[in-house]
Write a protein that holds these residues in place. Structure first.
Motif, PDB file in Angstrom:
ATOM      1  N   ALA A   1     -10.892 -11.641  -2.643  1.00  0.00           N
ATOM      2  CA  ALA A   1     -10.609 -10.145  -2.132  1.00  0.00           C
ATOM      3  C   ALA A   1      -9.710 -10.095  -0.985  1.00  0.00           C
ATOM      4  N   SER A   2     -10.206 -10.840   0.034  1.00  0.00           N
ATOM      5  CA  SER A   2      -9.282 -10.981   1.212  1.00  0.00           C
ATOM      6  C   SER A   2      -7.936 -11.486   1.029  1.00  0.00           C
ATOM      7  N   SER A   3      -8.071 -12.666   0.127  1.00  0.00           N
ATOM      8  CA  SER A   3      -6.731 -13.283  -0.219  1.00  0.00           C
ATOM      9  C   SER A   3      -5.805 -12.268  -0.973  1.00  0.00           C
ATOM     10  N   PHE A   4      -6.450 -11.636  -1.782  1.00  0.00           N
ATOM     11  CA  PHE A   4      -5.498 -10.586  -2.577  1.00  0.00           C
ATOM     12  C   PHE A   4      -4.791  -9.720  -1.561  1.00  0.00           C
TER      13      PHE A   4
ATOM     14  N   LEU B   1      -7.929  -5.511   9.017  1.00  0.00           N
ATOM     15  CA  LEU B   1      -8.257  -4.095   8.339  1.00  0.00           C
ATOM     16  C   LEU B   1      -9.099  -4.635   7.193  1.00  0.00           C
ATOM     17  N   HIS B   2      -9.228  -5.815   6.642  1.00  0.00           N
ATOM     18  CA  HIS B   2      -9.904  -6.158   5.589  1.00  0.00           C
ATOM     19  C   HIS B   2     -11.415  -5.720   5.422  1.00  0.00           C
TER      20      HIS B   2
ATOM     21  N   ALA C   1     -15.467   0.555   3.387  1.00  0.00           N
ATOM     22  CA  ALA C   1     -15.164   1.977   2.582  1.00  0.00           C
ATOM     23  C   ALA C   1     -15.280   1.991   1.230  1.00  0.00           C
ATOM     24  N   LEU C   2     -14.945   0.700   0.685  1.00  0.00           N
ATOM     25  CA  LEU C   2     -15.123   0.526  -0.887  1.00  0.00           C
ATOM     26  C   LEU C   2     -16.609   0.146  -1.242  1.00  0.00           C
ATOM     27  N   GLN C   3     -17.392  -0.177  -0.453  1.00  0.00           N
ATOM     28  CA  GLN C   3     -18.565  -0.502  -0.705  1.00  0.00           C
ATOM     29  C   GLN C   3     -19.673   1.107  -0.970  1.00  0.00           C
ATOM     30  N   THR C   4     -19.142   1.992  -1.053  1.00  0.00           N
ATOM     31  CA  THR C   4     -19.723   3.231  -1.311  1.00  0.00           C
ATOM     32  C   THR C   4     -19.657   3.444  -2.669  1.00  0.00           C
ATOM     33  N   VAL C   5     -18.595   2.834  -3.226  1.00  0.00           N
ATOM     34  CA  VAL C   5     -18.133   3.087  -4.754  1.00  0.00           C
ATOM     35  C   VAL C   5     -18.520   1.826  -5.525  1.00  0.00           C
ATOM     36  N   TYR C   6     -18.534   0.768  -4.891  1.00  0.00           N
ATOM     37  CA  TYR C   6     -18.680  -0.584  -5.786  1.00  0.00           C
ATOM     38  C   TYR C   6     -19.773  -1.668  -5.565  1.00  0.00           C
ATOM     39  N   GLY C   7     -20.566  -0.994  -4.494  1.00  0.00           N
ATOM     40  CA  GLY C   7     -21.482  -1.763  -4.075  1.00  0.00           C
ATOM     41  C   GLY C   7     -21.200  -2.773  -2.993  1.00  0.00           C
ATOM     42  N   LYS C   8     -22.230  -3.747  -2.828  1.00  0.00           N
ATOM     43  CA  LYS C   8     -21.702  -4.865  -1.669  1.00  0.00           C
ATOM     44  C   LYS C   8     -20.684  -5.671  -1.863  1.00  0.00           C
ATOM     45  N   GLN C   9     -20.614  -6.324  -3.387  1.00  0.00           N
ATOM     46  CA  GLN C   9     -19.778  -7.119  -3.578  1.00  0.00           C
ATOM     47  C   GLN C   9     -18.329  -6.616  -4.059  1.00  0.00           C
ATOM     48  N   ILE C  10     -17.309  -6.594  -3.337  1.00  0.00           N
ATOM     49  CA  ILE C  10     -16.007  -6.049  -3.809  1.00  0.00           C
ATOM     50  C   ILE C  10     -15.173  -7.504  -4.526  1.00  0.00           C
ATOM     51  N   GLU C  11     -14.904  -6.941  -5.647  1.00  0.00           N
ATOM     52  CA  GLU C  11     -14.072  -7.951  -6.596  1.00  0.00           C
ATOM     53  C   GLU C  11     -12.405  -7.896  -6.553  1.00  0.00           C
ATOM     54  N   VAL C  12     -11.702  -8.448  -6.733  1.00  0.00           N
ATOM     55  CA  VAL C  12     -10.298  -8.246  -6.870  1.00  0.00           C
ATOM     56  C   VAL C  12     -10.153  -7.326  -7.948  1.00  0.00           C
ATOM     57  N   SER C  13     -10.601  -7.152  -9.018  1.00  0.00           N
ATOM     58  CA  SER C  13     -10.556  -6.140  -9.959  1.00  0.00           C
ATOM     59  C   SER C  13     -10.779  -4.757  -9.351  1.00  0.00           C
ATOM     60  N   HIS C  14     -11.666  -4.476  -8.341  1.00  0.00           N
ATOM     61  CA  HIS C  14     -11.885  -3.317  -7.727  1.00  0.00           C
ATOM     62  C   HIS C  14     -10.534  -2.983  -6.996  1.00  0.00           C
ATOM     63  N   LEU C  15     -10.145  -3.889  -6.329  1.00  0.00           N
ATOM     64  CA  LEU C  15      -9.103  -3.748  -5.594  1.00  0.00           C
ATOM     65  C   LEU C  15      -7.972  -3.327  -6.378  1.00  0.00           C
TER      66      LEU C  15
ATOM     67  N   PHE D   1      -7.234   0.212  -7.333  1.00  0.00           N
ATOM     68  CA  PHE D   1      -6.505   1.316  -6.500  1.00  0.00           C
ATOM     69  C   PHE D   1      -5.092   1.286  -6.537  1.00  0.00           C
ATOM     70  N   GLY D   2      -4.558   0.110  -7.051  1.00  0.00           N
ATOM     71  CA  GLY D   2      -3.080  -0.130  -6.881  1.00  0.00           C
ATOM     72  C   GLY D   2      -2.543  -0.202  -5.587  1.00  0.00           C
ATOM     73  N   ILE D   3      -1.466  -1.095  -5.449  1.00  0.00           N
ATOM     74  CA  ILE D   3      -0.791  -1.361  -4.234  1.00  0.00           C
ATOM     75  C   ILE D   3      -0.625  -0.105  -3.427  1.00  0.00           C
ATOM     76  N   GLU D   4      -0.189   1.110  -3.701  1.00  0.00           N
ATOM     77  CA  GLU D   4       0.234   2.086  -2.697  1.00  0.00           C
ATOM     78  C   GLU D   4      -1.288   2.775  -2.303  1.00  0.00           C
ATOM     79  N   GLY D   5      -2.326   2.697  -3.239  1.00  0.00           N
ATOM     80  CA  GLY D   5      -3.612   3.189  -2.896  1.00  0.00           C
ATOM     81  C   GLY D   5      -4.179   2.264  -1.739  1.00  0.00           C
ATOM     82  N   LEU D   6      -4.065   1.050  -1.895  1.00  0.00           N
ATOM     83  CA  LEU D   6      -4.696   0.227  -0.881  1.00  0.00           C
ATOM     84  C   LEU D   6      -4.247   0.324   0.282  1.00  0.00           C
ATOM     85  N   LYS D   7      -2.655   0.272   0.355  1.00  0.00           N
ATOM     86  CA  LYS D   7      -2.052   0.731   1.735  1.00  0.00           C
ATOM     87  C   LYS D   7      -2.539   2.023   2.287  1.00  0.00           C
ATOM     88  N   ALA D   8      -2.549   3.027   1.458  1.00  0.00           N
ATOM     89  CA  ALA D   8      -3.126   4.321   2.136  1.00  0.00           C
ATOM     90  C   ALA D   8      -4.455   4.009   2.772  1.00  0.00           C
ATOM     91  N   LEU D   9      -5.362   3.470   2.005  1.00  0.00           N
ATOM     92  CA  LEU D   9      -6.692   3.017   2.688  1.00  0.00           C
ATOM     93  C   LEU D   9      -6.550   2.249   3.576  1.00  0.00           C
TER      94      LEU D   9
END
Length: 195
Positions: free
Chosen positions: A8-11, A22-23, A29-43, A46-54
């Motif tokens: 996920a960090s590499s992505f 910022l990672h 922030a995403l753990q409230t939605v997806y739980g403790k393990q954030i996957e690349v698919s979760h990222l 959000f799309g590139i623009e959504g991730l940049k806004a976050l």
């Protein structure tokens, strides 16, 4: 697992171009939605623009809290023997060991090990840790309330303490040597008396 080898960090770094500083805030922030393990698919969802806004939001939050990052600190060495993992995190003046675990970097590395179910109120044992001999000799002994909770902890021993009760005080800050961080070991399991 360090952030740089985490997929996920590499992505975030390689595909989206988000600064590594910022990672941890993004993952928290995403753990409230997806739980403790954030996957690349979760990222990706959000799309590139959504991730940049976050990322921009995390950057603003970090900018608005400069004082907390400028408090004096000592490094604390965490060992997780059952996962063959070890790492150092900053322990800032006034913070408890549980606060370190709840910080952005701490949540990423320690989130699954130190839940702090009661929010640091000494009414659970989900922040149970083992202190090294040096740190144990520098902190006050546990009071009756902490001892009661430690009786319920997973495999308590003479080095057991609740992480929420061990704070970096000005006196402790002066006594810990910069060249030799104190070590906190995470037990192999946790007893959550609230579940």
């Amino acid at each position: 697992m360090s952030q740089s080898t985490d997929p996920a960090s590499s992505f975030l770094k390689d595909q989206v171009g988000i600064d590594e500083n910022l990672h941890a805030g993004i993952f928290v922030a995403l753990q409230t939605v997806y739980g403790k393990q954030i996957e690349v698919s979760h990222l990706k969802s959000f799309g590139i623009e959504g991730l940049k806004a976050l990322a921009e939001s995390v950057k603003l939050e970090q900018r608005d809290r400069p004082r907390s990052n400028h408090r004096p600190f000592k490094m604390i060495h965490f060992r997780i023997p059952h996962h063959k993992s070890a790492f150092d995190l900053p322990w800032r003046l006034g913070d408890s060991i549980l606060d370190v675990a709840k910080s952005p970097d701490g949540a990423l590395l320690l989130g699954e090990y130190m839940e702090g179910t009661c929010g640091g109120q000494k009414s659970c044992c989900t922040c149970h840790v083992y202190l090294d001999e040096k740190l144990l000799s520098l902190v006050p002994p546990p009071d009756k309330g902490e001892l009661d909770m430690l009786d319920l902890a997973y495999e308590p021993n003479m080095e057991s303490r609740l992480g929420c009760q061990i704070r970096l005080t000005p006196d402790l800050l002066q006594q810990i040597d910069n060249d030799s961080p104190v070590t906190v070991t995470i037990p192999a399991d946790v007893n959550n008396v609230w579940t």
